[in-house]
Enzyme design. Structure first.
Site, PDB file in Angstrom:
ATOM      1  N   ALA A  71       0.839  -1.196   0.000  1.00 48.38           N
ATOM      2  CA  ALA A  71       0.000   0.000   0.000  1.00 48.38           C
ATOM      3  C   ALA A  71       0.876   1.248   0.000  1.00 48.38           C
ATOM      4  CB  ALA A  71      -0.916  -0.009   1.215  1.00 48.38           C
ATOM      5  N   LYS A 106      -2.591   4.767  -4.237  1.00 48.70           N
ATOM      6  CA  LYS A 106      -3.559   5.022  -3.175  1.00 48.70           C
ATOM      7  C   LYS A 106      -5.002   4.980  -3.672  1.00 48.70           C
ATOM      8  CE  LYS A 106      -0.350   8.084  -0.698  1.00 48.70           C
ATOM      9  NZ  LYS A 106      -0.306   7.480   0.639  1.00 48.70           N
ATOM     10  N   GLY A 152       0.558  11.460   5.015  1.00 47.60           N
ATOM     11  CA  GLY A 152      -0.677  11.799   5.720  1.00 47.60           C
ATOM     12  C   GLY A 152      -1.947  11.295   5.070  1.00 47.60           C
ATOM     13  N   SER A 193       0.279   3.895  10.816  1.00 44.23           N
ATOM     14  CA  SER A 193       1.001   4.989  10.170  1.00 44.23           C
ATOM     15  C   SER A 193       1.360   6.037  11.212  1.00 44.23           C
ATOM     16  CB  SER A 193       0.144   5.631   9.078  1.00 44.23           C
ATOM     17  OG  SER A 193       0.737   6.834   8.631  1.00 44.23           O
ATOM     18  N   THR A 199       6.002   1.600   8.453  1.00 45.66           N
ATOM     19  CA  THR A 199       7.255   2.345   8.581  1.00 45.66           C
ATOM     20  C   THR A 199       7.644   2.517  10.047  1.00 45.66           C
ATOM     21  OG1 THR A 199       6.019   4.423   8.526  1.00 45.66           O
ATOM     22  CG2 THR A 199       6.897   3.605   6.438  1.00 45.66           C
ATOM     23  N   GLY A 203      11.963  -3.411   3.742  1.00 44.28           N
ATOM     24  CA  GLY A 203      13.371  -3.601   3.405  1.00 44.28           C
ATOM     25  C   GLY A 203      13.668  -4.721   2.445  1.00 44.28           C
ATOM     26  N   TYR A 220       7.844  -2.018  -1.984  1.00 47.04           N
ATOM     27  CA  TYR A 220       7.547  -0.658  -2.425  1.00 47.04           C
ATOM     28  C   TYR A 220       8.864   0.106  -2.572  1.00 47.04           C
ATOM     29  CZ  TYR A 220       5.518   4.108  -2.443  1.00 47.04           C
ATOM     30  OH  TYR A 220       5.171   5.398  -2.751  1.00 47.04           O
ATOM     31  N   THR A 221       9.502   0.448  -1.433  1.00 47.17           N
ATOM     32  CA  THR A 221      10.738   1.225  -1.507  1.00 47.17           C
ATOM     33  C   THR A 221      11.824   0.479  -2.278  1.00 47.17           C
ATOM     34  OG1 THR A 221      10.197   2.290   0.599  1.00 47.17           O
ATOM     35  CG2 THR A 221      12.476   2.446  -0.152  1.00 47.17           C
TER      36      THR A 221
END
Length: 378
Positions: free
Chosen positions: A77, A81, A129, A194, A259, A316, A337-338
């Site tokens: 996710a 979005k 946010g 979050s 995160t 990671g 994702y990252t």
């Protein structure tokens, strides 16, 4: 041929003042245009994507919650979005895609700049946010893309709390989003982890979380798989308590992890383009610094539930080895994702090929046999 690493990755890692959110928005916009187009050119491009990035082997397929995941690697996710590229994720080799986070109310998110890349740490720092067009808008998008409800891969939907809704109204806020979307997703995720919505993480306390989960399950008349996404910053006792709550509420699984707010994991003193000390910056860290703790949480969840509660591992993952470590710790599926942004679209295919090599080396018949195989107490 893969154009990402020679052309786009250098731009991402350069010291040029390129806004990462601008890059992400434009990449997503291109994919959304491709998803909507019915032109022969678009069809040819999508065919190219499938040929370049697609990879399947029956040994990697997983069956969970009555769903078939042809490959175990999904999109986490946060990238899509509002679901505007929902039909495209299977073309890029993903076995599933999680849309959102969406909220009951449309909201712009936090002020910019709010997304930063930290290449020296293979990390990202964000305080987005929950910017999104609302749960109802996502519902309209999904109805347009999938009018018959048939999707090429399972689609998950990540639900958050609207910023304007007080914590006391969290239950009704989550339920409102779920009502809008419950027939349009294959699984749903309750996001209370979050760090970028004030007070949200306080909802991870069992006393706060239980009413939310109970209300959603009462609303869940179609018996959609309902999962919970947790933070890596919980202490082990809190992780164990949440695992027991998840079982008590008959959740389908847990996603570990979101995160981290542990800024000591970064080597920099300032975010790119910012003068403020890192310690004063609000936001969450994803990418390589999160790898170890997210795997620890997966292992703890697997041990606590004796492997009875499916886990989606995220945090990671930059290689097949990273994915493998999460799987043998107890994850049935993984998300990227990252790492996908840093390594490029071929990462999904590379991970799958590497997982097959590790299955062969371990003498295991399929990926299901590897899940939790290294999670035993030492």
């Amino acid at each position: 041929m893969d154009f990402y690493r020679p052309l786009l990755r250098p731009l991402l890692l350069s010291q040029l003042n390129v806004d990462p959110e601008w890059l992400t928005r434009n990449a997503l916009g291109f994919l959304a245009t491709l998803a909507r187009s019915r032109s022969p050119l678009a069809a040819n491009l999508r065919s190219y994507l499938r040929q370049t990035y697609g990879f399947q082997d029956p040994r990697l397929a997983m069956s969970l919650w009555g769903l078939t995941f042809a490959t175990p690697v999904g999109l986490a996710a946060g990238f899509d979005k509002d679901g505007i590229a929902a039909p495209l994720w299977s073309d890029l080799g993903f076995g599933f895609a999680e849309l959102g986070t969406v909220t009951a109310l449309a909201q712009p998110g936090n002020p910019r700049p709010r997304l930063f890349r930290i290449p020296q740490d293979l990390a990202a720092f964000n305080r987005m946010g929950f910017n999104n067009a609302s749960a109802e808008a996502l519902a309209d998008t999904l109805r347009g893309y999938f009018p018959e409800g048939q999707r090429s891969i399972p689609i998950g939907i990540n639900l958050g709390k609207s910023k304007l809704t007080p914590l006391s109204g969290a239950v009704s806020d989550y339920v409102s989003s779920f009502r809008s979307l419950r027939s349009l997703g294959d699984y749903f995720v309750v996001n209370v982890s979050s760090p970028n919505t004030p007070g949200l993480r306080s909802l991870q306390a069992v006393t706060e979380l239980e009413p939310i989960l109970a209300a959603l399950q009462a609303e869940n008349t179609e018996q959609r798989p309902l999962l919970l996404k947790i933070a890596p910053d919980l202490v082990d006792e809190e992780v164990v308590a949440i695992a027991h709550l998840a079982q008590r509420q008959q959740l389908a699984g847990i996603i570990a992890t979101n995160t981290t707010i542990d800024k000591s994991l970064l080597s920099v003193e300032h975010l790119p383009g910012r003068r403020e000390p890192l310690a004063t910056e609000a936001g969450g860290i994803s990418g390589a610094p999160l790898r170890s703790r997210s795997t620890e949480v997966i292992r703890l969840l697997h041990r606590t539930t004796q492997g009875q509660l499916p886990i989606i591992g995220v945090g990671g993952i930059f290689s097949a080895e990273d994915a493998w470590q999460k799987i043998v710790a107890g994850a049935s599926l993984v998300q990227v994702y990252t790492g996908w942004v840093y390594e490029g679209p071929l990462l999904v295919k590379t991970i799958q090929q590497g997982l097959l090599e590790r299955l062969d080396s371990a003498g295991l018949p399929n990926l299901a046999a590897a899940v939790g195989s290294a999670a035993i107490d030492s």
